[in-house]
Design a protein around this motif. Structure first.
Motif, short mmCIF file in Angstrom:
data_model
loop_
_atom_site.label_atom_id
_atom_site.label_comp_id
_atom_site.label_asym_id
_atom_site.label_seq_id
_atom_site.Cartn_x
_atom_site.Cartn_y
_atom_site.Cartn_z
N VAL A 1 43.07 37.01 35.14
CA VAL A 1 42.18 36.55 36.22
C VAL A 1 41.11 35.63 35.65
CG1 VAL A 1 40.45 37.27 37.91
CG2 VAL A 1 42.59 38.54 37.74
N GLY A 2 40.52 36.03 34.52
CA GLY A 2 39.51 35.19 33.88
C GLY A 2 40.04 33.80 33.56
N LYS B 1 30.99 35.72 28.85
CA LYS B 1 30.04 36.27 29.82
C LYS B 1 30.79 37.04 30.90
CE LYS B 1 26.66 34.79 33.13
NZ LYS B 1 26.55 33.75 34.12
N VAL B 2 30.27 38.22 31.25
CA VAL B 2 30.90 39.03 32.30
C VAL B 2 30.56 38.43 33.67
CG1 VAL B 2 30.96 41.30 33.41
CG2 VAL B 2 30.89 41.13 30.92
N ILE B 3 31.60 38.03 34.42
CA ILE B 3 31.35 37.40 35.72
C ILE B 3 31.72 38.31 36.89
CG2 ILE B 3 31.49 35.01 34.94
CD1 ILE B 3 34.45 35.05 35.79
N ALA B 4 32.46 39.38 36.61
CA ALA B 4 32.87 40.30 37.67
C ALA B 4 33.48 41.53 37.01
CB ALA B 4 33.90 39.64 38.58
N ALA B 5 33.82 42.52 37.83
CA ALA B 5 34.56 43.69 37.32
C ALA B 5 35.81 43.85 38.16
CB ALA B 5 33.68 44.94 37.41
N ILE B 6 36.85 44.39 37.55
CA ILE B 6 38.10 44.65 38.27
C ILE B 6 38.44 46.13 38.07
CG2 ILE B 6 39.53 43.94 36.29
CD1 ILE B 6 41.52 42.77 38.37
N ALA C 1 37.55 50.75 35.51
CA ALA C 1 37.22 49.33 35.69
C ALA C 1 36.97 48.67 34.34
CB ALA C 1 35.99 49.19 36.57
N VAL C 2 37.28 47.39 34.26
CA VAL C 2 36.98 46.60 33.05
C VAL C 2 36.32 45.29 33.48
CG1 VAL C 2 38.93 47.59 31.75
CG2 VAL C 2 39.23 45.43 32.98
N PRO C 3 35.62 44.64 32.55
CA PRO C 3 34.97 43.38 32.91
C PRO C 3 35.95 42.21 32.99
CG PRO C 3 34.25 44.12 30.72
CD PRO C 3 35.29 45.07 31.18
N ILE C 4 35.64 41.24 33.83
CA ILE C 4 36.32 39.93 33.82
C ILE C 4 35.33 38.96 33.18
CG2 ILE C 4 37.23 38.04 35.23
CD1 ILE C 4 37.95 40.10 37.35
N ARG C 5 35.77 38.26 32.15
CA ARG C 5 34.86 37.38 31.41
C ARG C 5 35.24 35.91 31.57
NH1 ARG C 5 34.88 42.07 27.88
NH2 ARG C 5 32.71 42.65 27.52
N ASP C 6 34.24 35.05 31.48
CA ASP C 6 34.55 33.62 31.44
C ASP C 6 34.83 33.21 29.99
OD1 ASP C 6 32.17 33.25 30.14
OD2 ASP C 6 31.15 32.29 31.82
N ARG C 7 35.09 31.93 29.80
CA ARG C 7 35.46 31.40 28.49
C ARG C 7 34.44 31.75 27.40
NH1 ARG C 7 37.06 25.35 29.33
NH2 ARG C 7 35.99 26.03 31.20
#
Lengths: 267, 267
Positions: free
Chosen positions: A255-256, A221-226, A212-218
């Motif tokens: 996705v981010g 900030k980590v907002i979810a994991a995929i 798994a890796v993090p999904i980050r916003d602009r």
């Protein structure tokens, strides 16, 4: 409402305690507690027996629960509450085509989750075929400490929150490989933080490994994991790391970006 | 609780009105109403503005809703309510392997739903590939009058309940073929009752056709509907009727039997 107001809100006259209690009782039902007596519901949700009884009677009246000989269980109508979210504000559906492309290339399953208390909560999922023994539809939860997405999400928590998590964690041994102590967990999370990806090899279920890796916003900030989860007998750890990980990172970035542009107001 | 007691329950001191209202407000969110102001939430759920406001503030405090500039939307945490059902009392999971076998043989999707008010509620689903433009996970709802499973479930309602349904139905035209008037609907349901299966051909979505049959318990009572949905360009009506319908009937019987034996207490 500002954070400060949220903190004080519970003491305000606007707070509806019986709504909180009702939702607590719904959440008291689980795989371990498929049906509950009034006393069990009271114990699990920390309510008095009379309070739990009134809530169960109300839920039954509304069609969200049913009872037989004083034992209560939830009805399928509870699902429709989740649907209110899925049909209204499901920002994660924007990730579906991007995940589908990942699944097409790897022929393995791909999921996105967020942290909900001590669990990860699945918010999007594209799978090839069912490889796990349990059903993992959107809305499912798994304990964060035993999953690759959980490791990524925990590793990115602010230090005090992580400490609270580790201090109050009730580790359960799912397989021989499950990490079940705080110190080992802390070390594992440091490793996940350093290399910016998480992986579990049959820590939750025999025959199942995932990265798994993090999904980050602009703002970063980590907002979810995929994640990508695969059958251990079919996909080696090397293949996951060398072939799928770079692809998963690209997918996470896409996705981010899609989430950002999807959320951007139109002018 | 007997039916009689259920009727009187709302007047009893045990009834928690604010729990009913809270669940109403959650359900007010939908595809058409992705985010709501306090006034909109009040109108949709039939509550006063102050009542709706207190509920939204409480939901926000509990993490089930979030707000921006006075506009509220649900959070993914709402999904976890549905998971309480999925993980605890999901008797429909017993149908999964039987449905999977149907999907293997037909290479088309298979779903089970029950009636929830004016909608069908998906309780189990096995699909090959996504053929619809909307997400139809377990927990999703569709209007009963525009779907083959809805026809089967409506056709098997007791007469007074069906009349109430038809009288209060707010028909919406999804495609050219959607049935949108009461008389035509009544005739269609008579046909479904007579032949004991339902079928829609692009009445809900262009390019989508499906057939459905009832799932019955030991006493012959209809407890759910099961369908096969297919791409209209790929599968003819003839093929659905002549090849898939007999297979779907067998599947329905097997699911009915599995549900009975799954519910049977062990001695």
């Amino acid at each position: 409402m500002s954070t400060k107001n949220l903190d004080n809100f519970k003491e305000s006259g606007d707070y509806i305690q019986s709504l909180e209690r009702g939702l607590q009782v719904i959440q008291a039902f689980s795989q371990r507690h498929k049906s509950l007596t009034v006393t069990e519901a009271a114990n699990l949700s920390g309510l008095s027996r009379p309070a739990a009884r009134r809530i169960l009677l109300t839920l039954e009246h509304l069609g969200f629960a049913e009872s037989q000989n004083g034992v209560y269980s939830l009805t399928a109508k509870v699902l429709s509450l989740g649907y209110s979210y899925l049909s209204s504000n499901n920002k994660w559906s924007i990730a579906q085509p991007i995940m589908t492309e990942f699944v097409r290339q790897t022929e393995e399953s791909c999921s996105i989750s967020i942290l909900d208390g001590k669990d990860i909560l699945y918010v999007a999922r594209v799978f090839t075929k069912r490889i796990m023994s349990i059903n993992l539809d959107v809305g499912s939860k798994l304990p964060a400490y035993a999953t690759s997405m959980g490791h990524v999400l925990l590793a990115n928590l602010p230090e005090p929150e992580l400490e609270t998590y580790l201090d109050t964690m009730d580790f359960q041994r799912f397989t021989d490989k499950t990490i079940t102590n705080k110190e080992e967990m802390r070390e594992k999370l440091q490793e996940v933080r350093d290399r910016d990806w998480g992986g579990v090899d049959q820590q939750f279920e025999e025959g199942l490994r995932s990265i798994a890796v993090p999904i980050r916003d602009r703002t970063g900030k980590v907002i979810a994991a995929i994640n990508c989860s695969a059958h251990a007998g079919r996909i080696s750890k090397k293949k996951l790391r060398e072939e799928f990980l770079p692809l998963l990172r690209t997918t996470a970035e896409q996705v981010g970006e899609a989430l950002e542009s999807g959320n951007r107001p139109t002018y």
